[in-house]
Write an enzyme that holds these catalytic residues in place. Sequence first.
Site, PDB file in Angstrom:
ATOM      1  CE  LYS A  65     -11.666  -0.912 -11.066  1.00 32.50           C
ATOM      2  NZ  LYS A  65     -10.593  -1.750 -10.347  1.00 32.50           N
ATOM      3  CE1 TYR A  84     -13.383   2.501 -10.193  1.00 33.74           C
ATOM      4  CE2 TYR A  84     -15.541   2.055 -10.992  1.00 33.74           C
ATOM      5  CZ  TYR A  84     -14.313   1.744 -10.164  1.00 33.74           C
ATOM      6  OH  TYR A  84     -14.059   0.816  -9.008  1.00 33.74           O
ATOM      7  CG  ASP A 139      -2.285   0.988   0.999  1.00 36.30           C
ATOM      8  OD1 ASP A 139      -3.254   0.272   0.785  1.00 36.30           O
ATOM      9  OD2 ASP A 139      -1.903   2.115   1.071  1.00 36.30           O
ATOM     10  CG  ASP A 163       3.521   5.015  -6.652  1.00 37.39           C
ATOM     11  OD1 ASP A 163       2.418   4.419  -7.220  1.00 37.39           O
ATOM     12  OD2 ASP A 163       4.166   6.214  -6.861  1.00 37.39           O
ATOM     13  CB  VAL A 164       0.451   0.075  -8.234  1.00 39.47           C
ATOM     14  CG1 VAL A 164       0.316  -0.861  -7.073  1.00 39.47           C
ATOM     15  CG2 VAL A 164      -0.740   1.282  -8.371  1.00 39.47           C
TER      16      VAL A 164
END
Length: 251
Positions: free
Chosen positions: A149, A145, A37, A53-54
Amino acid sequence: MSDFEGLKALVTGGASGIGRATAELLAERGALVAVLDLDPSTVEKPLLGHRADVTDDASVREAVAAAVADLGGLDVVINNAGIGAQGTVEDNDDAEWHRVMDVNVVGMVRVARAALPHLRESSNAAIVNTCSIAATAGLPQRALYSATKGAVYSLTLAMAADHVREGIRVNCVNPGTVDTPWVGRLLDAAGDPAAERAALEARQPTGRLVSATEVAGAIAYLASPLSGATTGTALAVDGGMQGLRLRPVSQ
């Protein structure tokens, strides 16, 4: 249940919301769990917290390597880190599109890419991506968004095809509107928070928001060795929103 006994799991975005509920449930069912996280300061034992940090490939690789070292291997990856976005296609500029795509889609790619060499060594390897009902239902004011997805849904199917013969199962869970801190912030910012919550609840046939614990249960099902024949599947946890068409309640 103890179906995860002896397994090692990694959960991204695991310090709060769906990720935290999932990490805690996997630990309850026997897994050793590492949480990745941006801010793992609230993560407590038995969970192991790692900052990641993705959107930064080096950060992801370093955190995954550290988590695998702490856990002593890796069997399960829950790709849950993500952010929200509101508006139509007119309402977000190019920078915002790139930012949300970078977190919600490419972030999952970075984590999976770093984890795959370790998963190939497991006899119970599974990846579960957190997708959304927004991937399969047109929701207003969610263009960006929903696009991310939708990409996660397609990515899940492609990954499942690529890795099935390596013994790695890949699935995704499609929550409806979940009662998480992010949704709470959206409600707080609304002109009439109570009316907005009522509208979100009414959108789901069950008449209430989904809980993070309910989504965690679905993720655990998909990740469990008991679901060894399940791959390339999207599991809706949405109060019936995707498939049910109820008649209005008669007055």
